[in-house]
Write a protein that holds these residues in place. Structure first.
Motif, PDB file in Angstrom:
ATOM      1  N   TYR A 110       0.535  -1.025   0.203  1.00  0.00           N
ATOM      2  CA  TYR A 110       0.187  -0.211  -0.021  1.00  0.00           C
ATOM      3  C   TYR A 110       0.486   1.167  -0.280  1.00  0.00           C
ATOM      4  O   TYR A 110       0.369   2.441   0.228  1.00  0.00           O
ATOM      5  N   LYS A 165      -6.767  -7.140   7.340  1.00  0.00           N
ATOM      6  CA  LYS A 165      -6.105  -5.818   6.539  1.00  0.00           C
ATOM      7  C   LYS A 165      -7.094  -5.919   5.262  1.00  0.00           C
ATOM      8  O   LYS A 165      -7.615  -4.348   4.415  1.00  0.00           O
ATOM      9  N   THR A 169      -9.996  -3.938   3.822  1.00  0.00           N
ATOM     10  CA  THR A 169      -9.230  -2.459   2.779  1.00  0.00           C
ATOM     11  C   THR A 169      -9.983  -2.764   1.237  1.00  0.00           C
ATOM     12  O   THR A 169     -10.647  -1.781   0.920  1.00  0.00           O
ATOM     13  N   ARG A 234      -9.935   1.918   9.716  1.00  0.00           N
ATOM     14  CA  ARG A 234     -10.517   2.680   8.975  1.00  0.00           C
ATOM     15  C   ARG A 234      -9.705   4.128   9.005  1.00  0.00           C
ATOM     16  O   ARG A 234     -10.181   4.591   8.950  1.00  0.00           O
ATOM     17  N   SER A 240      -1.751   1.125   8.222  1.00  0.00           N
ATOM     18  CA  SER A 240      -2.039   0.244   8.622  1.00  0.00           C
ATOM     19  C   SER A 240      -0.761  -0.533   9.794  1.00  0.00           C
ATOM     20  O   SER A 240      -0.617  -0.942  10.385  1.00  0.00           O
TER      21      SER A 240
END
Length: 290
Positions: A110, A165, A169, A234, A240
């Motif tokens: 990410y 995670k 997501t 979130r 994360s």
């Protein structure tokens, strides 16, 4: 940030409940299985609108939830085997050091931030987890033939966090967090029932009411530990890798302090150093996002 604090609080209560299991002679496996169904029930009736669950198998996150449920109880049993063969400290280190897996996942997949403060904080967090978890000055010793079990606990725990995670997501909507969490626990509970049936056929099953009570006491905070963790992931403005690092280190720190206050646990010098590093790592990681 409030969700992260609530997740840490819930996980700390889990630690307290596990400590009480030993005191009252509760069968951990039976209590764990009951706990999964209690956690599932809390989610179904507390956080899910409506009562029609027939659409669950058609949800995009359903296969992932099934996988997580199987992993939950598999890793638990591996942790039990590791405890028997190598000791509780080895399990604690393997479980908490697994934070490295979702952290690396968040950074590389990410493209999450990797500032110097954050990197130093994460490295200190790993050292802190190790030092806080060991219970002898000699450190941790594992026989070569038993090394596979803590490695599997490490990988399994890391894959669980990473999968949570990824699924939250990519597939889980905000209104489905409760249903997603409950499905995970329901799956783990069903696998547990299969284990109990096998034990019954082997003549090794003896159910006690106190084991059921133990499961109830564990199920409620267990549900919230996952629910609040997903909600924390979130939170806008927090990567994360930051959430997982702070969550794991805070749980180790708070649980250790609770052990001192409630159970008169004695800490060796390395434990105190670990606690100090834990506090520093949390400060560094937290300030890396400011």
């Amino acid at each position: 940030m409030i969700y992260l604090l609530l997740s840490v609080l819930s996980s700390t209560i889990i630690f307290v409940v596990f400590r009480l299991y030993k005191k009252f002679g509760i069968n951990t496996l039976q209590a764990i299985i009951v706990n999964y169904f209690i956690a599932c029930t809390v989610g179904f009736f507390g956080y899910i609108e409506g009562s029609d669950f027939t659409h669950v198998p058609s949800e995009n996150w359903f296969p992932g939830a099934l996988m997580l449920g199987i992993l939950f109880i598999t890793v638990f049993n591996l942790a039990a085997i590791t405890t028997q063969k190598s000791g509780l400290s080895v399990v604690a280190v393997a479980t908490k050091m697994s934070v490295a897996i979702p952290v690396l996942f968040g950074i590389f997949l990410y493209n999450e931030s990797t500032g110097i403060l954050k990197i130093i904080g994460i490295l200190l967090a790993l050292v802190a987890v190790y030092l806080t978890s060991i219970k002898t000055e000699e450190g941790i010793s594992i026989k070569k033939e038993n090394l596979i079990f803590p490695l599997l606990v490490f990988l399994g725990s890391g894959i669980i966090d990473t999968s949570i995670k990824y699924l939250e997501t990519s597939y889980v909507s905000e209104t489905d967090v409760g249903l997603f969490s409950s499905t995970i626990f329901a799956t783990a509970g069903c696998v547990g029932i299969i284990i109990l049936i096998i034990q019954a056929f082997m003549g090794k099953l003896k159910i006690s009411f106190k084991n059921i009570l133990g499961g109830i006491a564990l199920g409620i905070p267990n549900y919230y530990s996952i629910y609040f963790l997903v909600m924390a992931l979130r939170t806008k403005g927090f990567d994360s890798s930051t959430i997982f690092t702070m969550n794991h280190v805070a749980i180790v720190t708070v649980s250790t302090l609770v052990g001192i206050l409630l159970f008169n646990e004695k800490l060796i010098k390395k434990n105190w150093i670990g606690l100090g590093l834990a506090v520093i790592s949390i400060i560094l990681v937290a300030n890396s996002v400011l």
